[in-house]
Design a protein around this motif. Structure first.
Motif, PDB file in Angstrom:
ATOM      1  N   VAL B  57       0.695  -1.118   0.060  1.00  0.00           N
ATOM      2  CA  VAL B  57       0.082   0.254  -0.016  1.00  0.00           C
ATOM      3  C   VAL B  57       0.891   1.386   0.022  1.00  0.00           C
ATOM      4  O   VAL B  57       0.586   2.129  -0.756  1.00  0.00           O
ATOM      5  N   GLN B  58       1.825   1.172   0.765  1.00  0.00           N
ATOM      6  CA  GLN B  58       2.715   2.618   1.071  1.00  0.00           C
ATOM      7  C   GLN B  58       3.706   2.869  -0.024  1.00  0.00           C
ATOM      8  O   GLN B  58       4.129   3.778  -0.440  1.00  0.00           O
ATOM      9  N   TRP B  59       4.417   1.625  -0.579  1.00  0.00           N
ATOM     10  CA  TRP B  59       5.632   1.953  -1.405  1.00  0.00           C
ATOM     11  C   TRP B  59       5.150   2.466  -2.812  1.00  0.00           C
ATOM     12  O   TRP B  59       5.733   3.345  -3.037  1.00  0.00           O
ATOM     13  N   PRO B  60       3.969   2.190  -3.461  1.00  0.00           N
ATOM     14  CA  PRO B  60       3.675   2.873  -4.622  1.00  0.00           C
ATOM     15  C   PRO B  60       3.351   4.272  -4.342  1.00  0.00           C
ATOM     16  O   PRO B  60       3.508   4.828  -5.178  1.00  0.00           O
ATOM     17  N   GLU B  61       2.980   4.642  -3.383  1.00  0.00           N
ATOM     18  CA  GLU B  61       2.645   6.016  -3.063  1.00  0.00           C
ATOM     19  C   GLU B  61       3.828   6.796  -2.526  1.00  0.00           C
ATOM     20  O   GLU B  61       4.063   7.792  -3.080  1.00  0.00           O
ATOM     21  N   HIS B  62       4.424   6.360  -1.707  1.00  0.00           N
ATOM     22  CA  HIS B  62       5.554   7.062  -1.000  1.00  0.00           C
ATOM     23  C   HIS B  62       7.063   6.628  -1.734  1.00  0.00           C
ATOM     24  O   HIS B  62       8.116   7.240  -1.261  1.00  0.00           O
ATOM     25  N   GLY B  63       7.134   5.881  -2.473  1.00  0.00           N
ATOM     26  CA  GLY B  63       8.391   5.339  -3.124  1.00  0.00           C
ATOM     27  C   GLY B  63       8.986   3.981  -2.251  1.00  0.00           C
ATOM     28  O   GLY B  63       8.470   4.169  -1.001  1.00  0.00           O
ATOM     29  N   VAL B  64       9.718   3.354  -2.978  1.00  0.00           N
ATOM     30  CA  VAL B  64      10.392   2.318  -2.180  1.00  0.00           C
ATOM     31  C   VAL B  64      11.598   2.625  -1.319  1.00  0.00           C
ATOM     32  O   VAL B  64      12.449   3.551  -1.653  1.00  0.00           O
ATOM     33  N   PRO B  65      11.501   2.291   0.033  1.00  0.00           N
ATOM     34  CA  PRO B  65      12.919   2.757   0.831  1.00  0.00           C
ATOM     35  C   PRO B  65      13.892   2.402   0.471  1.00  0.00           C
ATOM     36  O   PRO B  65      14.302   1.246  -0.320  1.00  0.00           O
ATOM     37  N   SER B  66      15.069   3.114   1.054  1.00  0.00           N
ATOM     38  CA  SER B  66      16.339   2.861   0.536  1.00  0.00           C
ATOM     39  C   SER B  66      16.698   1.419   1.013  1.00  0.00           C
ATOM     40  O   SER B  66      17.737   0.830   0.121  1.00  0.00           O
ATOM     41  N   SER B  67      16.228   0.895   2.260  1.00  0.00           N
ATOM     42  CA  SER B  67      16.555  -0.410   2.481  1.00  0.00           C
ATOM     43  C   SER B  67      15.219  -1.226   2.563  1.00  0.00           C
ATOM     44  O   SER B  67      14.700  -1.301   3.615  1.00  0.00           O
ATOM     45  N   PRO B  68      14.812  -1.445   1.508  1.00  0.00           N
ATOM     46  CA  PRO B  68      13.299  -2.125   1.552  1.00  0.00           C
ATOM     47  C   PRO B  68      13.317  -3.438   2.456  1.00  0.00           C
ATOM     48  O   PRO B  68      12.434  -3.683   3.177  1.00  0.00           O
ATOM     49  N   ALA B  69      14.366  -4.246   2.455  1.00  0.00           N
ATOM     50  CA  ALA B  69      14.356  -5.512   3.410  1.00  0.00           C
ATOM     51  C   ALA B  69      14.195  -4.925   4.917  1.00  0.00           C
ATOM     52  O   ALA B  69      13.576  -5.665   5.790  1.00  0.00           O
ATOM     53  N   GLY B  70      15.208  -3.969   5.135  1.00  0.00           N
ATOM     54  CA  GLY B  70      15.580  -3.637   6.408  1.00  0.00           C
ATOM     55  C   GLY B  70      13.999  -2.883   6.935  1.00  0.00           C
ATOM     56  O   GLY B  70      13.389  -3.338   8.054  1.00  0.00           O
ATOM     57  N   TRP B  71      13.304  -2.386   6.065  1.00  0.00           N
ATOM     58  CA  TRP B  71      12.150  -1.761   6.317  1.00  0.00           C
ATOM     59  C   TRP B  71      11.149  -2.626   6.681  1.00  0.00           C
ATOM     60  O   TRP B  71      10.162  -2.679   7.714  1.00  0.00           O
ATOM     61  N   LEU B  72      10.878  -3.759   5.828  1.00  0.00           N
ATOM     62  CA  LEU B  72       9.884  -4.996   6.173  1.00  0.00           C
ATOM     63  C   LEU B  72      10.206  -5.516   7.319  1.00  0.00           C
ATOM     64  O   LEU B  72       9.374  -5.864   8.429  1.00  0.00           O
ATOM     65  N   ILE B  73      11.692  -5.610   7.565  1.00  0.00           N
ATOM     66  CA  ILE B  73      12.088  -6.467   8.850  1.00  0.00           C
ATOM     67  C   ILE B  73      11.535  -5.742  10.131  1.00  0.00           C
ATOM     68  O   ILE B  73      11.059  -6.040  11.026  1.00  0.00           O
ATOM     69  N   THR B  74      11.738  -4.480   9.819  1.00  0.00           N
ATOM     70  CA  THR B  74      11.412  -3.289  10.912  1.00  0.00           C
ATOM     71  C   THR B  74       9.986  -3.278  11.318  1.00  0.00           C
ATOM     72  O   THR B  74       9.467  -3.641  12.305  1.00  0.00           O
ATOM     73  N   VAL B  75       9.101  -3.169  10.380  1.00  0.00           N
ATOM     74  CA  VAL B  75       7.670  -3.238  10.510  1.00  0.00           C
ATOM     75  C   VAL B  75       7.047  -4.752  10.914  1.00  0.00           C
ATOM     76  O   VAL B  75       6.301  -4.646  11.862  1.00  0.00           O
ATOM     77  N   ALA B  76       7.614  -5.736  10.245  1.00  0.00           N
ATOM     78  CA  ALA B  76       7.214  -7.030  10.736  1.00  0.00           C
ATOM     79  C   ALA B  76       7.415  -7.282  12.338  1.00  0.00           C
ATOM     80  O   ALA B  76       6.900  -7.863  12.866  1.00  0.00           O
ATOM     81  N   GLY B  77       8.866  -6.832  12.635  1.00  0.00           N
ATOM     82  CA  GLY B  77       9.334  -6.897  14.142  1.00  0.00           C
ATOM     83  C   GLY B  77       8.536  -6.214  15.012  1.00  0.00           C
ATOM     84  O   GLY B  77       8.222  -6.747  16.045  1.00  0.00           O
ATOM     85  N   ARG B  78       7.951  -4.881  14.592  1.00  0.00           N
ATOM     86  CA  ARG B  78       6.915  -4.248  15.469  1.00  0.00           C
ATOM     87  C   ARG B  78       5.594  -4.785  15.588  1.00  0.00           C
ATOM     88  O   ARG B  78       5.033  -4.960  16.586  1.00  0.00           O
TER      89      ARG B  78
END
Lengths: 122, 412
Positions: B57-78
């Motif tokens: 949902v977020q990436w198409p709107e706000h762009g892909v973060p610089s570390s996509p894997a890190g982003w996913l790990i952080t969000v999933a971890g949260r």
């Protein structure tokens, strides 16, 4: 009301079909399925492999016995089935008549009402 | 992992194919990292799933973060932390773990985690079908519905199988060594074969499965470039898949000798051949590599007649020595017939009649029919083709065998 339309086949008759006849039957099943899918009467179908692939577990009064097929003595065997849900027995007969096997001499469709159903997708 | 399930949903109407591909390729390493840190496969998978949804949902709107894997790990971890927060007894311990900084600085760890995840899915406690299902789901990122469809079982059945598999490996930690590599390769090969020649049903091929198996084998090869069997399996898949487009016509199987070689996938053949020639000199070959070498000979032959059968026969003899099984003997019989004539091939086939593993298999009857045809024994050949047709569970194969049985044969 649910009915099982059992395709009774006969290996000798199947072997004697020409390539074109076989093709007509195969395509006919596709057409048939589309018809009863569109009418909402289709539940599922399974084509069974030849009884040569069968294994039978039979009661012996003690430990069940496991034997390999082919085990049939009769010429006819169940080749597959359609499970349908339709208004009446008359409609089930009508539907059975649409199955291409009924155009081949020697093949038949047995129509049997279902008494109890249970399954993942039913 | 249900990135694909999303394809028809509203949220993903805007997800570009690129982001979807990216998410799918990141999913296994994200899941792998979380499982390594926290264990608990099932809750980690749920958390990753939610993170993937959020990303789609977020990436198409706000762009892909610089570390996509890190982003996913952080969000999933949260998400995991949130979940654990509600479990009061665990709060303190789990919070500490959940609050670790995002692991953006350990790309090599991610790579290992993908491989370990694959090893975890091929846990020896799981049956082969469960290993396959769990691998396709956790590492392949296929939805339960897609896996169910590919194996022609109701979705509820497949959901049960996957859920039971997760239960079985619940407490299992990540395996350390590569001792499960053979099981992993076998699972990938099973997936490929199911995709390449469906064991039953109306369609000869289920392309998505073959494609997925190749993608996963590529990944394993990237992680373990020095392993000869990994390279061999990848090459075998590529060289086999290169012939895919010519294997059937109008729902009927077309045998190798009659395929239109101009339509074979040259890029796949070149890649496969390069893998084989690059790996063979490195030491004694394993079974996958030998099979890849055989496939390479077939793929490189300009015509069926120009196939180097003598070389094929040598390779089958090697294969029969290092990995003996009746299917190999069966193939060796064909090569023997091509080099030394059908009588010798038939003699070798006769040794299989008492072998329970293959005596009732349609391939034995089909090959015997073929060799009898070559020997001019057409009437006997018919009988064996018919028997093979009755035994096969594949409709295109059955149609091919019935046609062979009915074929008009040259007189004399």
């Amino acid at each position: 009301m649910k009915y099982l339309l059992i395709m009774q086949v006969n290996q000798e008759i199947l072997d004697a079909l020409s390539e074109d006849e076989r093709k007509l039957v195969m395509e006919g099943h596709g057409e048939f399925m589309k018809t009863i899918q569109d009418s909402g009467e289709f539940i599922l179908t399974q084509a069974l492999a030849d009884p040569a692939n069968s294994t039978v577990v039979s009661g012996t009064g003690g430990t069940p016995a496991v034997t390999d097929g082919p085990f049939i003595e009769a010429k006819e065997f169940m080749g597959g089935f359609y499970l349908i849900d339709c208004e009446s027995k008359e409609r089930a007969i009508e539907i059975a008549k649409l199955i291409p096997d009924t155009r081949v001499k020697g093949l038949s469709i047995e129509i049997r009402p279902v008494m109890f159903s249970c399954g993942a997708d039913l | 992992m249900n990135v694909n399930a999303n394809a028809n949903g509203n949220a993903s109407a805007s997800v570009s194919g690129e982001i979807e591909d990216l998410l799918r390729s990141l999913a296994p390493q994200v899941l792998g990292t979380l499982v390594r840190r926290h264990g608990q496969f099932e809750s980690c998978e749920d958390a990753v799933q939610e993170a993937l949804l959020a990303a789609s949902v977020q990436w198409p709107e706000h762009g892909v973060p610089s570390s996509p894997a890190g982003w996913l790990i952080t969000v999933a971890g949260r998400r995991l932390t949130d979940q654990w927060r509600s479990e009061a007894a665990r709060r303190e311990r789990e919070l500490t773990v959940g609050m670790e900084p995002p692991p953006q600085d350990e790309p090599s760890r991610h790579v290992d985690d993908t491989l370990r995840l694959l090893f975890l899915c091929c846990h020896p406690k799981l049956s082969a079908p469960s290993q396959v299902a769990l691998t396709l789901r956790a590492v392949g990122g296929l939805t339960t519905a897609q896996i169910a469809h590919a194996f022609l079982v109701p979705e509820a059945t497949m959901a049960q199988r996957i859920s039971r598999a997760k239960q079985t490996i619940k407490g299992a930690g990540f395996p350390d060594g590569p001792e499960r590599l053979p099981a992993v390769l076998q699972v990938l090969y099973l997936i490929f074969n199911e995709g390449y020649t469906a064991t039953s049903g109306p369609d000869l091929q289920r392309v998505e499965l073959a494609t997925e198996a190749i993608r996963l084998a590529r990944e394993v090869h990237r992680l373990l470039p020095g392993d000869g069997e990994v390279a061999g399996l990848l090459a075998l898949m590529l060289l086999t898949d290169a012939r895919r487009g010519t294997r059937s016509a109008d729902g009927v199987l077309v045998p190798l000798a009659e395929q239109d070689r101009d339509r074979w996938d040259r890029a796949r053949i070149e890649e496969g051949v390069a893998l084989v020639t690059g790996t063979l000199p490195k030491g004694p070959p394993g079974p996958y590599l030998v099979q890849a070498a055989i496939a390479a000979i077939h793929d490189e032959a300009p015509s069926a007649e120009e196939t180097d059968w003598a070389e094929v026969l040598i390779l089958y003899k090697i294969l029969d020595r290092i990995a003996p099984n009746p299917m190999v003997t069966l193939n060796r019989a064909i090569a023997t017939a091509m080099v030394h004539g059908p009588a010798e091939g038939l003699a070798l086939l006769a040794t299989l009649d008492g072998d329970k593993r293959i005596a009732g298999h349609y391939r034995l009857a089909a090959v015997r029919g073929h060799l009898l045809d070559l020997a001019g024994e057409h009437e006997q050949a018919r009988e064996h083709y018919r028997r093979a047709a009755r035994l096969t569970l594949s409709l295109p194969e059955r149609e091919y065998l019935l046609r062979r049985a009915q074929r008009q044969l040259p007189v004399g």
